[in-house]
Design a protein around this motif. Structure first.
Motif, PDB file in Angstrom:
ATOM      1  N   LEU A 123       0.814  -1.324   0.154  1.00 33.14           N
ATOM      2  CA  LEU A 123       0.018  -0.075  -0.105  1.00 33.14           C
ATOM      3  C   LEU A 123       0.688   1.326  -0.147  1.00 33.14           C
ATOM      4  O   LEU A 123       0.768   2.220  -0.764  1.00 33.14           O
ATOM      5  CB  LEU A 123      -0.933   0.098   1.203  1.00 33.14           C
ATOM      6  N   ILE A 124       1.868   1.259   0.836  1.00 31.28           N
ATOM      7  CA  ILE A 124       2.683   2.467   0.922  1.00 31.28           C
ATOM      8  C   ILE A 124       3.561   2.675  -0.614  1.00 31.28           C
ATOM      9  O   ILE A 124       3.245   3.776  -1.069  1.00 31.28           O
ATOM     10  CB  ILE A 124       3.881   2.248   1.915  1.00 31.28           C
ATOM     11  N   LEU A 140      -3.979   4.743   9.155  1.00 28.78           N
ATOM     12  CA  LEU A 140      -4.249   4.239  10.367  1.00 28.78           C
ATOM     13  C   LEU A 140      -3.647   2.674  10.406  1.00 28.78           C
ATOM     14  O   LEU A 140      -2.978   2.436  11.226  1.00 28.78           O
ATOM     15  CB  LEU A 140      -5.609   4.006  10.857  1.00 28.78           C
ATOM     16  N   GLY A 141      -3.996   1.697   9.293  1.00 27.18           N
ATOM     17  CA  GLY A 141      -3.555   0.528   9.319  1.00 27.18           C
ATOM     18  C   GLY A 141      -2.007   0.557   9.058  1.00 27.18           C
ATOM     19  O   GLY A 141      -1.435  -0.415   9.575  1.00 27.18           O
ATOM     20  N   VAL A 142      -1.465   1.534   8.313  1.00 22.67           N
ATOM     21  CA  VAL A 142      -0.213   1.643   8.061  1.00 22.67           C
ATOM     22  C   VAL A 142       0.537   1.712   9.396  1.00 22.67           C
ATOM     23  O   VAL A 142       1.637   1.310   9.653  1.00 22.67           O
ATOM     24  CB  VAL A 142       0.112   2.645   6.934  1.00 22.67           C
ATOM     25  N   VAL A 143       0.228   2.892  10.147  1.00 27.05           N
ATOM     26  CA  VAL A 143       0.752   3.190  11.232  1.00 27.05           C
ATOM     27  C   VAL A 143       0.818   2.167  12.184  1.00 27.05           C
ATOM     28  O   VAL A 143       1.820   1.924  12.909  1.00 27.05           O
ATOM     29  CB  VAL A 143       0.149   4.423  11.992  1.00 27.05           C
ATOM     30  N   MET A 293      -0.146  -8.206  17.726  1.00 22.83           N
ATOM     31  CA  MET A 293      -1.677  -7.543  17.727  1.00 22.83           C
ATOM     32  C   MET A 293      -1.757  -6.270  16.881  1.00 22.83           C
ATOM     33  O   MET A 293      -2.529  -6.188  16.216  1.00 22.83           O
ATOM     34  CB  MET A 293      -2.298  -7.311  19.278  1.00 22.83           C
ATOM     35  N   LEU A 294      -0.651  -5.499  17.084  1.00 31.25           N
ATOM     36  CA  LEU A 294      -0.777  -4.221  16.346  1.00 31.25           C
ATOM     37  C   LEU A 294      -0.491  -4.438  14.956  1.00 31.25           C
ATOM     38  O   LEU A 294      -1.215  -3.857  13.983  1.00 31.25           O
ATOM     39  CB  LEU A 294       0.674  -3.251  16.598  1.00 31.25           C
ATOM     40  N   VAL A 299      -2.814  -4.797   9.670  1.00 31.59           N
ATOM     41  CA  VAL A 299      -3.149  -5.512   8.056  1.00 31.59           C
ATOM     42  C   VAL A 299      -4.602  -5.550   7.965  1.00 31.59           C
ATOM     43  O   VAL A 299      -4.909  -5.441   6.772  1.00 31.59           O
ATOM     44  CB  VAL A 299      -2.603  -6.984   8.159  1.00 31.59           C
ATOM     45  N   PHE A 300      -5.157  -5.732   9.117  1.00 29.46           N
ATOM     46  CA  PHE A 300      -6.762  -6.049   8.827  1.00 29.46           C
ATOM     47  C   PHE A 300      -7.274  -4.674   8.273  1.00 29.46           C
ATOM     48  O   PHE A 300      -8.044  -4.690   7.288  1.00 29.46           O
ATOM     49  CB  PHE A 300      -7.418  -6.412  10.141  1.00 29.46           C
TER      50      PHE A 300
END
Length: 310
Positions: A123-124, A140-143, A293-294, A299-300
């Motif tokens: 994605l990036i 938010l997902g990337v972070v 978990m992060l 990824v979700f």
């Protein structure tokens, strides 16, 4: 007629799920099996990567003599050979080389969790070089994903299982960045040729470039000192996650939605964790749990945000 078509469609999806399940289990089991081979001390990470790439090249070459109706192999246009050569450096030499070498220094669980980061890095890169839009959900997902990766890489301590976990985790992270480069910049090649054709040429190109380059840095392998379990482990690594899994995935991708395919990424660390625990190669702590978990959350969100709108 409609009922027959629906039944056929559901049957095809079942085969797609079965293929993804098989491939995910193969990849998930590879990290602890590779770690167990490395722990014997006869092979180091670089030597194991040579065995994997060389063995994969031999298998694809042997199977290329079968009729095309069995493998799907097609003739490559002359103008695409150089692109395949570049792809082999990124996806085989760099991705698989860094991944295997990384396993030597970190835990099998860490390496499998890092493998789930490919969608985040993809994605990036797609946003930077192709101009794909970034939504707040994607950001938010990337972070979250990168925060988990950094926490996992920089908070580990050396132990009997992971001699240099930070180095190993970073190498495995770089391997996933290489995979993302392949998916973003070689998409046209991926869509143009069958999986067998692409993998055959990439493994062959990688074998004739990677192996000569790293061979001077590898001590002579004392094959006679390998235990039976290590020999079986090498056979597994070459045959299943290196050869069969790469042939199964494209088949399943044609039958299942991308969001369904991406959901199987979460199963790979589960398989690795279970097998590593049984083999005494697992190491769990609060840092790893929180980092995992992060990464899973990141990824979700990335996978969810990339879901096509109906």
């Amino acid at each position: 007629m409609e009922r027959i078509e629906m039944t056929t469609l559901e049957g095809n999806r079942t085969y797609g799920h079965l293929g993804m399940l098989m491939a995910t289990i193969m990849w998930g089991a590879m990290a602890p099996i590779a770690k167990s081979v490395l722990e014997q001390g006869v092979l180091d990470g670089m030597a194991l990567s040579v065995v994997r790439i060389g063995g994969g090249a031999i298998l694809f070459l042997l199977f290329s003599f079968l009729p095309g109706r069995f493998t799907g192999d097609v003739k490559v246009e002359r103008s695409d050979y150089f692109t395949l050569f570049l792809a082999s450096i990124v996806m085989i030499s760099a991705n698989q080389g860094l991944f295997i070498i990384g396993i030597q220094y970190t835990t099998p669980v860490d390496t499998s969790v890092m493998c789930t980061l490919t969608p985040v890095f993809t994605l990036i890169l797609a946003a930077i070089f192709i101009g794909n839009p970034l939504t707040p959900l994607k950001v938010l997902g990337v972070v979250l994903g990168l925060s988990g990766a950094l926490l996992m890489a920089f908070s580990n301590e050396e132990n009997d299982i992971a001699k240099n976990p930070m180095l190993g985790d970073i190498l495995c992270m770089l391997a996933q960045i290489c995979a993302s480069v392949y998916y973003v910049f070689f998409l046209q090649l991926i869509n143009k040729y069958p999986a067998f054709t692409i993998m055959k040429w990439m493994f062959l190109f990688s074998a004739v470039t990677y192996i000569p380059c790293v061979s001077p840095f590898i001590s002579p392998i004392q094959w006679i000192e390998l235990e039976t379990s290590s020999i079986l482990g090498l056979a597994y690594i070459i045959l299943f996650p290196t050869f069969l899994a790469y042939l199964i995935i494209p088949y399943s991708q044609k039958l299942l939605k991308p969001t369904v395919i991406s959901s199987y990424a979460y199963l790979q660390p589960v398989v690795a964790s279970l097998l590593a625990t049984l083999m005494g190669l697992a190491l769990f702590g609060w840092n790893r749990i929180v980092a995992t978990m992060l990464i899973f959350a990141g990824v979700f969100l990335v996978s969810f945000s990339m879901r096509p709108k109906s």
